[in-house]
Motif scaffolding. Structure first.
Motif, PDB file in Angstrom:
ATOM      1  N   PRO A   4      18.364  21.621  -0.066  1.00  0.00           N
ATOM      2  CA  PRO A   4      18.605  21.216  -1.588  1.00  0.00           C
ATOM      3  C   PRO A   4      20.011  20.533  -1.803  1.00  0.00           C
ATOM      4  N   GLY A   5      20.077  20.060  -2.859  1.00  0.00           N
ATOM      5  CA  GLY A   5      21.293  19.401  -3.246  1.00  0.00           C
ATOM      6  C   GLY A   5      21.303  18.214  -4.173  1.00  0.00           C
ATOM      7  N   THR A   6      22.495  17.756  -4.421  1.00  0.00           N
ATOM      8  CA  THR A   6      22.437  16.557  -5.384  1.00  0.00           C
ATOM      9  C   THR A   6      22.378  15.381  -4.420  1.00  0.00           C
ATOM     10  N   TYR A   7      21.428  14.679  -4.649  1.00  0.00           N
ATOM     11  CA  TYR A   7      21.233  13.138  -3.957  1.00  0.00           C
ATOM     12  C   TYR A   7      21.584  12.129  -4.840  1.00  0.00           C
ATOM     13  N   ARG A   8      21.802  11.121  -4.195  1.00  0.00           N
ATOM     14  CA  ARG A   8      21.790   9.813  -5.007  1.00  0.00           C
ATOM     15  C   ARG A   8      20.617   9.080  -5.035  1.00  0.00           C
ATOM     16  N   PRO A  48      22.608  10.495  -9.729  1.00  0.00           N
ATOM     17  CA  PRO A  48      22.593  11.636  -9.219  1.00  0.00           C
ATOM     18  C   PRO A  48      21.324  12.335  -9.598  1.00  0.00           C
ATOM     19  N   VAL A  49      20.446  12.922  -8.565  1.00  0.00           N
ATOM     20  CA  VAL A  49      19.473  13.829  -8.882  1.00  0.00           C
ATOM     21  C   VAL A  49      19.407  15.201  -8.112  1.00  0.00           C
ATOM     22  N   THR A  50      19.010  16.267  -8.776  1.00  0.00           N
ATOM     23  CA  THR A  50      19.161  17.577  -7.854  1.00  0.00           C
ATOM     24  C   THR A  50      17.857  17.755  -7.723  1.00  0.00           C
ATOM     25  N   LEU A  51      17.737  18.033  -6.041  1.00  0.00           N
ATOM     26  CA  LEU A  51      16.307  18.182  -5.491  1.00  0.00           C
ATOM     27  C   LEU A  51      16.372  19.746  -4.960  1.00  0.00           C
ATOM     28  N   VAL A  70       9.768  -2.604 -16.999  1.00  0.00           N
ATOM     29  CA  VAL A  70      10.540  -2.546 -15.685  1.00  0.00           C
ATOM     30  C   VAL A  70       9.646  -2.629 -14.405  1.00  0.00           C
ATOM     31  N   ASN A  71      10.133  -3.669 -13.661  1.00  0.00           N
ATOM     32  CA  ASN A  71       9.290  -3.696 -12.314  1.00  0.00           C
ATOM     33  C   ASN A  71      10.081  -3.129 -11.281  1.00  0.00           C
ATOM     34  N   ILE A  72       9.743  -1.817 -10.821  1.00  0.00           N
ATOM     35  CA  ILE A  72      10.574  -1.026 -10.150  1.00  0.00           C
ATOM     36  C   ILE A  72      10.200  -1.832  -8.472  1.00  0.00           C
ATOM     37  N   ASP A  73      11.236  -2.284  -7.797  1.00  0.00           N
ATOM     38  CA  ASP A  73      11.051  -2.887  -6.574  1.00  0.00           C
ATOM     39  C   ASP A  73      11.243  -1.828  -5.486  1.00  0.00           C
ATOM     40  N   ARG A  74      12.031  -0.927  -5.543  1.00  0.00           N
ATOM     41  CA  ARG A  74      12.177   0.181  -4.356  1.00  0.00           C
ATOM     42  C   ARG A  74      13.164   1.002  -4.816  1.00  0.00           C
ATOM     43  N   ILE A  75      13.212   2.386  -4.389  1.00  0.00           N
ATOM     44  CA  ILE A  75      14.182   3.454  -4.379  1.00  0.00           C
ATOM     45  C   ILE A  75      14.738   3.799  -3.195  1.00  0.00           C
ATOM     46  N   ARG A  76      15.946   4.058  -3.300  1.00  0.00           N
ATOM     47  CA  ARG A  76      16.528   4.428  -2.032  1.00  0.00           C
ATOM     48  C   ARG A  76      17.212   5.997  -2.485  1.00  0.00           C
ATOM     49  N   LEU A  77      17.045   6.848  -1.493  1.00  0.00           N
ATOM     50  CA  LEU A  77      17.435   8.393  -1.839  1.00  0.00           C
ATOM     51  C   LEU A  77      18.325   8.794  -0.625  1.00  0.00           C
ATOM     52  N   TYR A  78      19.499   9.163  -0.995  1.00  0.00           N
ATOM     53  CA  TYR A  78      20.293   9.676   0.205  1.00  0.00           C
ATOM     54  C   TYR A  78      21.360  10.947  -0.405  1.00  0.00           C
ATOM     55  N   LEU A  79      21.524  11.806   0.566  1.00  0.00           N
ATOM     56  CA  LEU A  79      22.458  12.833   0.129  1.00  0.00           C
ATOM     57  C   LEU A  79      23.857  12.551  -0.081  1.00  0.00           C
ATOM     58  N   GLU A  80      24.493  13.193  -0.997  1.00  0.00           N
ATOM     59  CA  GLU A  80      25.976  12.789  -1.385  1.00  0.00           C
ATOM     60  C   GLU A  80      26.742  13.621  -0.291  1.00  0.00           C
ATOM     61  N   LYS A  81      27.933  12.831   0.289  1.00  0.00           N
ATOM     62  CA  LYS A  81      28.824  13.517   1.388  1.00  0.00           C
ATOM     63  C   LYS A  81      29.918  14.198   0.547  1.00  0.00           C
TER      64      LYS A  81
END
Length: 81
Positions: A4-8, A48-51, A70-81
């Protein structure tokens, strides 16, 4: 996600046809929040998104009454450091 945490979340999109905040994102069962798009043709926005650990749902919706899409091309999700 592994923990769990805040991701970008970076949303890459094309053909927004408008600089708008009518795109909304709901994480799991939360309240939809606006995603501000500032680029006219191609762009990316990071927010930021909290997951929670494990599976999560990300639901995008369009609240633009004028019909702009809106044409969503791609989504990138990564953990904040």
């Amino acid at each position: 996600v592994p923990k769990p945490g805040t991701y970008r979340l970076t949303l890459y999109y094309a053909d927004s046809h408008a600089i708008t905040d009518k795109l909304q994102l709901r994480v799991n069962d939360g309240t939809p929040a606006p995603v501000h798009l500032f680029s006219y043709i191609y762009g990316s926005e990071t927010l930021p998104v909290t997951l929670k650990a494990g599976e999560n749902s990300l639901t995008f919706s369009n609240a633009d009454p004028s019909g702009n899409k809106v044409n969503i091309d791609r989504i990138r999700l990564y953990l904040e450091k």
